[in-house]
Design a protein around this motif. Structure first.
Motif, PDB file in Angstrom:
ATOM      1  N   HIS A  87       0.852  -1.204   0.000  1.00  0.00           N
ATOM      2  CA  HIS A  87       0.000   0.000   0.000  1.00  0.00           C
ATOM      3  C   HIS A  87       0.879   1.242   0.000  1.00  0.00           C
ATOM      4  CE1 HIS A  87       1.046  -0.747   4.239  1.00  0.00           C
ATOM      5  NE2 HIS A  87       1.145   0.572   4.274  1.00  0.00           N
ATOM      6  N   HIS A  89       0.325   5.494   1.601  1.00  0.00           N
ATOM      7  CA  HIS A  89      -0.465   6.122   2.655  1.00  0.00           C
ATOM      8  C   HIS A  89      -1.425   7.133   2.047  1.00  0.00           C
ATOM      9  CE1 HIS A  89       2.927   4.896   5.579  1.00  0.00           C
ATOM     10  NE2 HIS A  89       2.073   3.928   5.355  1.00  0.00           N
ATOM     11  N   GLU A  96       7.318   6.117   7.013  1.00  0.00           N
ATOM     12  CA  GLU A  96       7.218   4.967   7.927  1.00  0.00           C
ATOM     13  C   GLU A  96       8.602   4.344   8.098  1.00  0.00           C
ATOM     14  OE1 GLU A  96       4.125   2.356   6.702  1.00  0.00           O
ATOM     15  OE2 GLU A  96       4.455   0.916   8.327  1.00  0.00           O
ATOM     16  N   TYR A  98      10.484   0.650   8.944  1.00  0.00           N
ATOM     17  CA  TYR A  98      10.425  -0.800   9.135  1.00  0.00           C
ATOM     18  C   TYR A  98      11.790  -1.201   9.696  1.00  0.00           C
ATOM     19  CZ  TYR A  98       6.356  -2.100   6.122  1.00  0.00           C
ATOM     20  OH  TYR A  98       5.105  -2.287   5.557  1.00  0.00           O
ATOM     21  N   HIS A 135       4.734   0.490  -0.633  1.00  0.00           N
ATOM     22  CA  HIS A 135       5.677  -0.446  -0.011  1.00  0.00           C
ATOM     23  C   HIS A 135       5.042  -1.811   0.188  1.00  0.00           C
ATOM     24  CE1 HIS A 135       3.828   2.261   2.936  1.00  0.00           C
ATOM     25  NE2 HIS A 135       3.857   1.292   3.848  1.00  0.00           N
ATOM     26  N   HIS A 157      -4.286   3.651   5.031  1.00  0.00           N
ATOM     27  CA  HIS A 157      -3.718   2.796   3.973  1.00  0.00           C
ATOM     28  C   HIS A 157      -4.500   2.933   2.665  1.00  0.00           C
ATOM     29  CE1 HIS A 157      -1.877   1.267   7.543  1.00  0.00           C
ATOM     30  NE2 HIS A 157      -1.299   0.245   6.956  1.00  0.00           N
TER      31      HIS A 157
HETATM   32 NI    NI Z   1       2.670   1.422   5.568  1.00  0.00          NI
END
Ligand code: NI
Ligand code: PA5
Length: 182
Positions: A87, A89, A96, A98, A135, A157
């Motif tokens: 998805h 944003h 974001e 990770y 991503h 999302h």
């Molecule tokens: Ni995300």
């Protein structure tokens, strides 16, 4: 404010403690992302799951953060390794982080100008996903892949996005990237 009573049990590979929520995605819910759409077996099988900290922040509100651990179980659909739907944003200027917790995978990022980047995910790896970037996480190993993620509560999302590259296992058992038009 009290400390959060949650910890990541690295031996078990799961979040433990209070105020944890779960979401699962089955093969049925994600089969549309794979190129091979026929001969799908065991549609109830869970392909990936997310463990969230339920922090009472409302999705869509500004100023808060969300934290989750995403885990993808090993396997393939046709030649394609298990992956998240992927998805970007809805509040498109929000980024974001990770970070890799266990297993081996790939993070595919597709930027606003349609160029893309594939990063190796492994225990200890850190990934910054800028705003306006689609991503998707892919598990290329034979073990569970888990990443931590932290994003803004206002992000939301948007699943209407296109990933031009697929990660497959070729006939020699090697990981290969192939172009994809759908
Ligand atoms: Ni995300
Ligand atoms: O916010 C994130 O990027 C993750 O928590 C994902 O939502 C999670 O990995 C599930 O992936 P997707 O939302 O693409 O199904």
């Amino acid at each position: 404010m009290k400390n959060i009573n949650i910890f990541y049990n690295s031996k078990k590979g799961k979040l433990e403690g209070e105020k944890i929520k779960y979401s699962t995605t089955s093969l049925l819910q994600s089969s549309y992302i794979y190129q091979q759409k026929d001969n799908l077996n065991n549609l109830e099988k869970i392909i990936y799951e997310v463990e969230f900290h339920d922090n009472d922040v409302t999705e869509g509100d500004s100023g808060g953060l969300f934290f989750g651990i995403s885990s993808i179980y090993p396997g393939k659909v046709g030649k394609e390794f298990h992956m998240t739907k992927g998805h970007k944003h809805k509040k498109n200027d929000t980024g974001e982080y990770y970070w890799g917790l266990r297993g081996i995978g790939k993070l595919l990022m597709v930027f606003e100008n349609n160029t893309y980047e594939i990063q190796d995910v492994f225990e200890g790896s850190l990934h910054y996903i800028p705003g306006k970037t689609a991503h998707r996480l892919i598990n290329v190993s034979k073990n569970k892949l888990s990443v931590g993620a932290c994003w803004q509560s206002e992000s939301k999302h948007d699943y209407d996005c296109y990933f031009p590259i697929r990660v497959i296992e070729n006939g020699d058992g090697e990981i290969e990237y192939v172009n994809c038009s759908t």
